[in-house]
Write a protein that holds these residues in place. Structure first.
Motif, short mmCIF file in Angstrom:
data_model
loop_
_atom_site.label_atom_id
_atom_site.label_comp_id
_atom_site.label_asym_id
_atom_site.label_seq_id
_atom_site.Cartn_x
_atom_site.Cartn_y
_atom_site.Cartn_z
N ASN A 51 0.86 -1.18 0.00
CA ASN A 51 0.00 0.00 0.00
C ASN A 51 0.90 1.24 0.00
OD1 ASN A 51 -1.98 1.93 0.31
ND2 ASN A 51 -2.53 1.35 2.40
N VAL A 53 2.55 5.03 -0.69
CA VAL A 53 1.99 6.36 -0.43
C VAL A 53 2.41 7.32 -1.54
CG1 VAL A 53 1.96 8.32 1.17
CG2 VAL A 53 2.01 5.97 2.05
N TYR A 54 1.43 8.06 -2.07
CA TYR A 54 1.67 9.13 -3.03
C TYR A 54 1.21 10.44 -2.40
CZ TYR A 54 2.23 5.53 -6.62
OH TYR A 54 2.66 4.45 -7.36
N LEU A 123 -7.21 6.32 1.30
CA LEU A 123 -6.94 5.05 0.64
C LEU A 123 -7.65 4.97 -0.70
CD1 LEU A 123 -5.73 2.14 0.86
CD2 LEU A 123 -7.92 1.46 1.85
N PHE A 184 -3.30 1.99 -2.96
CA PHE A 184 -2.31 3.02 -2.67
C PHE A 184 -3.00 4.11 -1.85
CE2 PHE A 184 -3.62 6.48 -5.48
CZ PHE A 184 -4.35 5.83 -6.48
N THR A 185 -2.19 4.83 -1.09
CA THR A 185 -2.71 5.89 -0.22
C THR A 185 -2.22 7.24 -0.71
OG1 THR A 185 -2.85 4.46 1.72
CG2 THR A 185 -2.68 6.82 2.13
N ALA A 187 -1.44 10.99 0.38
CA ALA A 187 -1.17 11.81 1.57
C ALA A 187 -1.25 13.28 1.20
CB ALA A 187 0.21 11.47 2.14
N SER A 196 7.15 4.91 10.31
CA SER A 196 7.03 3.73 9.46
C SER A 196 7.13 2.48 10.32
CB SER A 196 8.13 3.73 8.38
OG SER A 196 8.04 4.87 7.57
N TYR A 222 5.90 -0.14 5.86
CA TYR A 222 4.67 0.65 5.69
C TYR A 222 4.90 2.02 6.32
CZ TYR A 222 2.62 -3.76 4.36
OH TYR A 222 2.36 -4.95 3.71
N SER A 223 4.71 3.06 5.51
CA SER A 223 4.96 4.42 5.98
C SER A 223 3.66 5.20 6.13
CB SER A 223 5.90 5.14 4.99
OG SER A 223 5.34 5.13 3.69
N GLY A 224 3.77 6.44 6.56
CA GLY A 224 2.60 7.30 6.73
C GLY A 224 1.75 6.94 7.91
#
Length: 344
Positions: A51, A53-54, A123, A184-185, A187, A196, A222-224
């Protein structure tokens, strides 16, 4: 404003085949083993299992691959429930949705004179639906003007999209279509401080659940994640779940390594379903299709449909041509009767 999908009467005939499954993770799933496979992924995750992050406004590329020559339909459901049809479109050559076997189609294509930028924080789910034959999606989406490069989708949210697609694939052989979903998420451009989490395991197929939410496979960062203390559960096929509590700190990565060693005993066979009741649905709209908790259970005939349901909260959806989708929530504790009056 709520939008409701109008379903043509010709598509409301009951089928002898099992209905497609509506899944929170995969949106729509073929209940049988199809004769082809499809995969979808975004450019920050070539596995399609994570998942990534953009940042709001960042360009993204979406790729899909099929095992046989097929027509691929791509949709994106963002955090607000807005559904965008990515393929087919009027920017890609020939609509861009016919994919040769074992080849990859990317949108936008390398060298394209345009970009596809993400928008809306939260999300996103990208659904790829592949079919051996072209699908008629005219009731799901349309190009409203000759200048439109992308079609407008009438469904709102993944549930309406899944129900509409289940009707689209109903007339074709079940073994001729398949689906896949990538996440994908998005942000905010100025995100709050976050941290993370990396979970490493020694068992392939392990899954990471953080605070009740499935992040995806293990051995991935996993970040964000907002700083704080969270319960973590790590699952692995054939092993007892691993549970612990971790603390995520801003601008840092928390590492958790899990070594599975104790094999669980086979799960006992499920006990027969108890406490089932009869729910009687009455409506003047004969032929209306009825779904309970995402699965189709029958049609209204002679003004009535009797269904057997288990005790507890149940969602009932009724679809009929020319009427708005009826959605009702019921707590079933005994035999009951529900009168449904769809609105045009």
């Amino acid at each position: 404003m709520k939008k409701f999908l109008m379903i043509p009467a010709a598509l409301l005939a009951s089928s002898a085949f099992a209905a497609p499954k509506i899944s929170a993770q995969s949106i729509i799933v073929n209940p049988v083993q199809p004769d082809l496979s499809v995969s979808v992924r975004v450019d920050k995750d070539n596995t399609g299992q994570a998942n990534p992050v953009y940042v709001d406004g960042e360009a993204i590329r979406i790729s899909t691959t099929v095992s046989r020559d097929a027509y691929v339909y791509l949709f994106n459901v963002d955090a607000t429930g807005t559904v965008d049809q990515i393929l087919p479109n009027r920017l890609s050559a020939n609509g861009g949705n016919f994919v040769k076997a074992n080849t990859t189609v990317t949108f936008p294509a390398p060298g394209a004179a345009f970009t596809f930028n993400v928008a809306g924080v939260g999300l996103n789910k990208v659904l790829a639906l592949a079919s051996l034959t072209p699908l008629n999606i005219d009731q799901l989406s349309s190009f409203r003007t000759a200048q439109d490069q992308f079609a407008t989708v009438t469904a709102k949210g993944q549930d309406q999209l899944a129900q509409a697609l289940s009707i689209v694939v109903n007339p074709i052989p079940q073994n001729s279509w398949v689906s896949d979903t990538a996440f994908f998420t998005v942000a905010a451009k100025t995100p709050v401080s976050s941290g993370s989490l990396f979970v490493g395991t020694n068992v392939r197929g392990s899954q990471v659940i953080l605070n009740g939410r499935t992040l995806g496979g293990a051995n991935t960062t996993y970040s964000g994640i907002a700083p704080g203390t969270y319960p973590v559960r790590v699952t692995a096929p054939g092993f007892a779940d691993y549970r612990t509590t971790i603390t995520v700190r801003a601008n840092a990565t928390t590492n958790l390594n899990v070594e599975f060693s104790v094999v669980t005993a086979p799960a006992p066979a499920p006990a027969p379903v108890a406490n089932t009741f009869t729910l009687t649905l009455r409506s003047t709209v004969n032929g209306a299709r009825v779904f309970v908790d995402g699965s189709e259970v029958g049609t209204i005939q002679n003004g009535v449909l009797n269904i057997s349901v288990a005790r507890g909260g149940r969602e009932v959806v009724v679809l009929a041509p020319g009427y708005r989708a009826f959605v009702g929530q019921y707590n079933v504790t005994q035999n009951a009767q529900v009168n449904i009056t769809p609105v045009r």
